[in-house]
Design a protein around this motif. Structure first.
Motif, PDB file in Angstrom:
ATOM      1  N   ALA A 325      33.482  40.405  34.237  1.00  0.00           N
ATOM      2  CA  ALA A 325      32.857  40.810  32.976  1.00  0.00           C
ATOM      3  C   ALA A 325      31.932  39.744  32.416  1.00  0.00           C
ATOM      4  O   ALA A 325      30.824  40.049  31.951  1.00  0.00           O
ATOM      5  N   GLU A 326      32.343  38.486  32.476  1.00  0.00           N
ATOM      6  CA  GLU A 326      31.575  37.419  31.837  1.00  0.00           C
ATOM      7  C   GLU A 326      30.419  36.923  32.694  1.00  0.00           C
ATOM      8  O   GLU A 326      29.407  36.441  32.154  1.00  0.00           O
ATOM      9  N   GLU A 327      30.541  37.038  34.023  1.00  0.00           N
ATOM     10  CA  GLU A 327      29.521  36.466  34.903  1.00  0.00           C
ATOM     11  C   GLU A 327      28.670  37.513  35.613  1.00  0.00           C
ATOM     12  O   GLU A 327      27.840  37.155  36.454  1.00  0.00           O
ATOM     13  N   GLY A 328      28.864  38.783  35.284  1.00  0.00           N
ATOM     14  CA  GLY A 328      28.047  39.821  35.895  1.00  0.00           C
ATOM     15  C   GLY A 328      28.185  39.874  37.408  1.00  0.00           C
ATOM     16  O   GLY A 328      27.187  40.006  38.140  1.00  0.00           O
ATOM     17  N   VAL A 329      29.419  39.791  37.888  1.00  0.00           N
ATOM     18  CA  VAL A 329      29.657  39.677  39.332  1.00  0.00           C
ATOM     19  C   VAL A 329      29.203  40.928  40.080  1.00  0.00           C
ATOM     20  O   VAL A 329      28.611  40.833  41.163  1.00  0.00           O
ATOM     21  N   THR A 330      29.485  42.103  39.531  1.00  0.00           N
ATOM     22  CA  THR A 330      29.105  43.324  40.242  1.00  0.00           C
ATOM     23  C   THR A 330      27.604  43.362  40.498  1.00  0.00           C
ATOM     24  O   THR A 330      27.152  43.696  41.605  1.00  0.00           O
TER      25      THR A 330
END
Length: 450
Positions: A325-330
């Motif tokens: 959620a915090e690092e935009g992994v997707t």
């Protein structure tokens, strides 16, 4: 990156893994199949070239022979953040000194449930387990209890749902499973609503659930998932999404969050723990409560595992979800996958094998097909391709990316793929891949004979 060995057929030094080969022999002497997951078996790799891993960090792993590889498909798609990810390992370390398993629930269990249901807001309750098979089998049991029906309808185009009898009995590895069990599982084709409706009509009032992966290497046809939702409602069966792979990789909330179709039950795993053992069954409160204590009906033995709520695994899951959620992994997984897919396709085309080395799937979950001169899937050409990748320092049973990869890794991978495609072209021109195999071809996991 390779270990030097004997002269190969093309006059180059042959890649060899003597320590890995010895370790594989020790494994086979003690562990049936030589691995604890069939998809990790040495039969899935060129003969004598199945690395035994020493350690990993980020997107790289090292084998016991000292070779470093850029790794894809890490942990059968489970390690999506890269090995030893600092946020995950730190969350795990914090719990280790606090104890991992108690005679009553830990406060970590409610925190993990709250975190999961915030990430997957389409679900109302969740129960954790250690592996995907237990979660999907619990979904099937719950559906049968809720509907009073015996049959399970599985998507016949999807390769795996569970190690349990209701599914494995439908595969070539059906030894030891009574036909009476297998006969209760029926199949429907992906993307074909008419065929699914025909199945539900043929077995009217007998099908407890439809279970499928909402998406795989193909996107769902427009309206398909919504159509399944309508069919399930009309025929009174439970709709189950197996989100073991799509969970987090398609969106933080899985495919159901991306496509906007809400199943009755869904199962998550793999990326959820970044390699730590955790899975989840989630869904509608009305159904899930049948496995609880606050209802007046017959109880369902839903999930009850000694290690299902180990605190460190649940801490890992919470850290994974927070990191996504915090690092935009997707979004990063998709960007990396798009760069890799474009590079591989360009390299294959440049070497004249663009119709034979084929990249498929969503960018966050890429696989590849190896086709022979007639365009048919070929284990021989897969062996050739895997062998050349290994020689170049790329461990890639698939091209499933982790967020730990960087552009340098992708570019290096594309260079190695280009070298592999050059050999591939030679084999196609010769009409025979055998001189480049170095031994027996790799084998499919699902086969009747060892």
């Amino acid at each position: 990156m390779g270990t030097e060995g004997t002269e190969g057929a093309e006059g180059t030094r042959e890649f060899a893994l003597p320590r890995s080969r010895a370790a594989n022999e020790r494994l086979h002497a003690l562990v049936p199949g030589g691995a604890h997951t069939y998809a990790k078996g040495d039969d899935q790799y060129p003969e004598h070239l199945a690395p035994v891993i020493s350690h990993g960090r980020g997107a790289h792993v090292w084998d016991v022979d000292g070779n470093r590889y850029i790794e894809y498909g890490s942990g059968l798609r489970s390690v999506s953040l890269g090995h030893a990810h600092p946020r995950v390992t730190e969350a795990v370390r914090r719990e280790l000194d606090r104890g991992s398993n108690f005679v009553r629930p830990s406060v970590v269990e409610v925190e993990a449930a709250e975190r999961f249901l915030t990430t997957v807001p389409t679900a109302e309750m969740v129960k954790f387990a250690k592996n995907g098979s237990d979660a999907t089998s619990a979904a099937v049991r719950l559906a049968r209890a809720a509907t009073g029906r015996p049959r399970v309808a599985v998507c016949a185009d999807h390769p795996f749902f569970s190690t349990d009898d209701w599914f494995i009995g439908t595969t070539p590895l059906s030894a030891g499973i009574p036909a009476a069990t297998t006969d209760l599982t029926v199949g429907f084709p992906y993307g074909d609503l008419a065929a699914t409706e025909e199945l539900l009509t043929r077995y009217r009032d007998e099908v407890a659930c439809l279970i499928l992966e909402p998406a795989t290497h193909t996107e769902p046809p427009p309206g398909y998932l919504a159509g399944l939702r309508e069919l399930a409602d009309r025929h009174g069966c439970v709709l189950v999404f197996d989100e073991m792979i799509t969970g987090l990789r398609w969106s933080e909330a899985g495919a159901q969050g991306l496509y906007g179709v809400v199943p009755d039950l869904s199962t998550f795993g793999k990326a959820l723990g970044n390699g730590f053992a955790v899975s989840a069954l989630a869904g509608r409160r009305e159904l899930m409560e049948r496995g609880g204590l606050r209802h007046s009906g017959d109880r369902v033995f839903l999930l009850s595992t000694t290690h299902g709520a180990e605190t460190h695994s649940l801490a890992a899951a919470m850290a994974v979800q927070t990191t996504y959620a915090e690092e935009g992994v997707t979004a990063r997984l998709h960007a990396l996958g798009e760069r890799l897919a474009a590079g591989v396709r360009d390299a294959a085309a440049a070497m004249g094998v663009g119709d034979h080395v084929v990249v498929r799937g969503r960018a966050s979950n890429l696989v590849f097909a190896t086709l022979d001169g007639s365009g048919r899937p070929s284990q021989e050409y897969r062996t050739l391709f895997l062998r050349r990748l290994l020689v170049g320092g790329v461990l890639a049973p698939s091209f499933v990316v982790s967020s730990a990869l960087d552009d340098t890794d992708i570019d290096r991978t594309v260079d190695v793929v280009a070298q592999a495609c050059a050999v591939y072209r030679k084999a196609l021109d010769a009409g025979d891949a055998t001189p480049w195999l170095g031994g027996r071809p790799v084998k499919p996991v699902f086969r009747r004979r060892a």
